[in-house]
Design a protein around this motif. Structure first.
Motif, mmCIF file in Angstrom:
data_model
loop_
_atom_site.group_PDB
_atom_site.id
_atom_site.type_symbol
_atom_site.label_atom_id
_atom_site.label_comp_id
_atom_site.label_asym_id
_atom_site.label_seq_id
_atom_site.Cartn_x
_atom_site.Cartn_y
_atom_site.Cartn_z
ATOM 1 N N ASP A 86 -20.697 42.714 37.480
ATOM 2 C CA ASP A 86 -21.510 41.794 36.667
ATOM 3 C C ASP A 86 -22.659 41.236 37.312
ATOM 4 O OD1 ASP A 86 -19.922 42.640 34.589
ATOM 5 O OD2 ASP A 86 -18.923 40.805 34.660
ATOM 6 N N SER A 87 -22.496 40.617 38.681
ATOM 7 C CA SER A 87 -23.382 40.113 39.468
ATOM 8 C C SER A 87 -24.451 41.027 39.628
ATOM 9 C CB SER A 87 -22.847 39.226 40.672
ATOM 10 O OG SER A 87 -23.832 38.734 41.219
ATOM 11 N N MET A 88 -24.119 42.132 40.576
ATOM 12 C CA MET A 88 -25.161 43.034 40.732
ATOM 13 C C MET A 88 -26.014 43.579 39.494
ATOM 14 S SD MET A 88 -22.876 45.279 43.351
ATOM 15 C CE MET A 88 -23.039 46.732 42.889
ATOM 16 N N SER A 91 -28.551 41.006 38.514
ATOM 17 C CA SER A 91 -29.685 40.981 39.585
ATOM 18 C C SER A 91 -30.411 42.097 39.479
ATOM 19 C CB SER A 91 -28.849 40.671 41.044
ATOM 20 O OG SER A 91 -28.268 41.909 41.371
ATOM 21 N N ILE A 92 -30.156 43.227 39.186
ATOM 22 C CA ILE A 92 -30.984 44.296 39.124
ATOM 23 C C ILE A 92 -31.699 44.199 37.506
ATOM 24 C CG2 ILE A 92 -30.854 47.084 38.238
ATOM 25 C CD1 ILE A 92 -28.528 47.292 40.118
ATOM 26 N N LYS A 93 -31.172 43.583 36.576
ATOM 27 C CA LYS A 93 -31.855 43.376 35.562
ATOM 28 C C LYS A 93 -33.063 42.424 35.650
ATOM 29 C CE LYS A 93 -28.437 44.343 32.094
ATOM 30 N NZ LYS A 93 -27.469 43.773 31.031
ATOM 31 N N ALA A 94 -32.737 41.072 36.321
ATOM 32 C CA ALA A 94 -33.821 40.306 36.661
ATOM 33 C C ALA A 94 -34.828 40.826 37.656
ATOM 34 C CB ALA A 94 -32.942 39.123 37.571
ATOM 35 N N GLU A 95 -34.828 41.768 38.404
ATOM 36 C CA GLU A 95 -35.689 42.435 39.415
ATOM 37 C C GLU A 95 -36.537 43.462 38.517
ATOM 38 O OE1 GLU A 95 -33.958 44.010 42.653
ATOM 39 O OE2 GLU A 95 -33.208 42.166 43.624
ATOM 40 N N GLY A 96 -36.196 43.792 37.553
ATOM 41 C CA GLY A 96 -36.914 44.637 36.561
ATOM 42 C C GLY A 96 -36.767 46.178 36.884
ATOM 43 N N ILE A 97 -35.488 46.299 37.599
ATOM 44 C CA ILE A 97 -35.469 47.811 38.168
ATOM 45 C C ILE A 97 -35.098 48.848 37.166
ATOM 46 C CG2 ILE A 97 -34.046 49.256 39.520
ATOM 47 C CD1 ILE A 97 -33.863 46.937 41.684
ATOM 48 N N THR A 98 -34.505 48.368 36.164
ATOM 49 C CA THR A 98 -33.869 49.080 34.902
ATOM 50 C C THR A 98 -35.141 49.455 34.039
ATOM 51 O OG1 THR A 98 -33.625 47.046 33.545
ATOM 52 C CG2 THR A 98 -31.637 48.052 34.849
ATOM 53 N N ASP A 99 -36.125 49.012 33.926
ATOM 54 C CA ASP A 99 -37.446 49.102 33.079
ATOM 55 C C ASP A 99 -38.434 49.984 33.909
ATOM 56 O OD1 ASP A 99 -37.595 45.603 32.024
ATOM 57 O OD2 ASP A 99 -36.407 47.305 31.314
#
Length: 102
Positions: A86-88, A91-99
């Motif tokens: 969940d933490s990982m 953090s990925i969502k916060a960095e915008g990598i998924t977009d």
């Protein structure tokens, strides 16, 4: 005033001493027999551990079968792994990598 201070110190000392005593909780022989009989029925021996309670300085003795200890350990490991994932993901969502933005 001096006698009042002495009385106050004495009452606080006695109060703290009373709180610091660790009352021993004893089981009746029939309760202990039931616990042992239940463990024998489960084909496992009881393993007792002294564990600290959250928010207390006193340690409690907790007895469980080896299977129960293993199940509790596995649940703790699973919960830790879930928290890591969940933490990982957060953090990925916060960095915008998924977009696709980076």
């Amino acid at each position: 005033m001096y006698k009042f201070k002495i009385a106050l110190v004495a009452s606080i000392s006695l109060g703290l001493a009373a709180c610091a005593q660790n009352p021993q909780v004893t089981k009746s022989p029939s309760e202990e027999t039931k616990t042992v009989a239940q463990a024998d029925a489960n084909q496992g021996k009881l393993r007792c551990r002294r564990m600290a309670s959250v928010g207390s300085h006193f340690r409690r003795t907790i007895c469980k079968t080896q299977e129960e200890w293993e199940q509790e350990r596995r649940q703790a490991v699973d919960a830790l792994e879930d928290a890591k994932q969940d933490s990982m993901a957060n953090s990925i969502k916060a960095e915008g990598i998924t977009d696709g933005r980076r």
